[in-house]
Design a protein around this motif. Structure first.
Motif, mmCIF file in Angstrom:
data_model
loop_
_atom_site.group_PDB
_atom_site.id
_atom_site.type_symbol
_atom_site.label_atom_id
_atom_site.label_comp_id
_atom_site.label_asym_id
_atom_site.label_seq_id
_atom_site.Cartn_x
_atom_site.Cartn_y
_atom_site.Cartn_z
ATOM 1 N N SER A 1 0.886 -1.301 -0.116
ATOM 2 C CA SER A 1 0.168 -0.038 -0.106
ATOM 3 C C SER A 1 0.776 1.098 0.023
ATOM 4 O O SER A 1 0.406 2.253 -0.464
ATOM 5 N N GLN B 1 3.976 1.484 -1.258
ATOM 6 C CA GLN B 1 4.513 1.336 -2.802
ATOM 7 C C GLN B 1 3.391 2.169 -3.753
ATOM 8 O O GLN B 1 3.738 2.909 -4.433
ATOM 9 N N ARG B 2 2.116 1.885 -3.735
ATOM 10 C CA ARG B 2 1.353 2.387 -4.336
ATOM 11 C C ARG B 2 0.907 3.975 -4.349
ATOM 12 O O ARG B 2 0.894 4.661 -5.165
ATOM 13 N N CYS B 3 1.023 4.163 -2.953
ATOM 14 C CA CYS B 3 0.856 5.671 -2.713
ATOM 15 C C CYS B 3 2.144 6.243 -3.209
ATOM 16 O O CYS B 3 2.116 7.648 -3.872
ATOM 17 N N HIS C 1 4.200 5.540 -5.823
ATOM 18 C CA HIS C 1 3.733 5.516 -7.382
ATOM 19 C C HIS C 1 3.080 6.587 -7.842
ATOM 20 O O HIS C 1 3.164 7.475 -8.677
#
Length: 111
Positions: free
Chosen positions: A42, A44-46, A48
């Motif tokens: 989660s 990592q998604r942020c 990105h």
């Protein structure tokens, strides 16, 4: 070994080189430890989102990053972004498992 890590961190601590006063690493909490990579999906998604979408759309570039881990928040990614063109604007992006935030940095003293 702590001495070596401290010696390596000194160039980042030079406030005179900061486009805006108060840029990282000053925002890192005392209960945090540096980590070499973000592994939480989660977070990592942020990261990105901020790097690939928000910063470019806002006309900003990521200037400085810090990755840490906290007993309370888990993995934390912080990045200071500055505007590509004048006037100078700066913001701190923060990602944790609990969410994300954007905090403007004071660009009043910036060149």
């Amino acid at each position: 070994m702590v001495f070596l890590l401290t010696a390596m961190a000194l160039p980042q601590d030079r406030v005179s080189a900061d486009p805006v006063p108060g840029m990282l690493p000053n925002g890192v909490g005392a209960d945090e430890v540096a980590i070499s990579a973000i592994t939480d999906a989660s977070v990592q998604r942020c990261v990105h989102f901020f790097e690939q979408e928000l910063a470019p759309q806002a006309g900003m570039r990521i200037d400085r990053r810090a990755m840490t881990s906290s007993p309370n928040l888990g993995q934390i990614w912080r990045a200071d972004a500055v505007s590509i063109s004048k006037p100078v604007r700066a913001s701190r992006f923060v990602c944790t498992n609990a969410g994300k935030s954007i905090e403007p940095l004071d660009a009043a003293g910036a060149e």
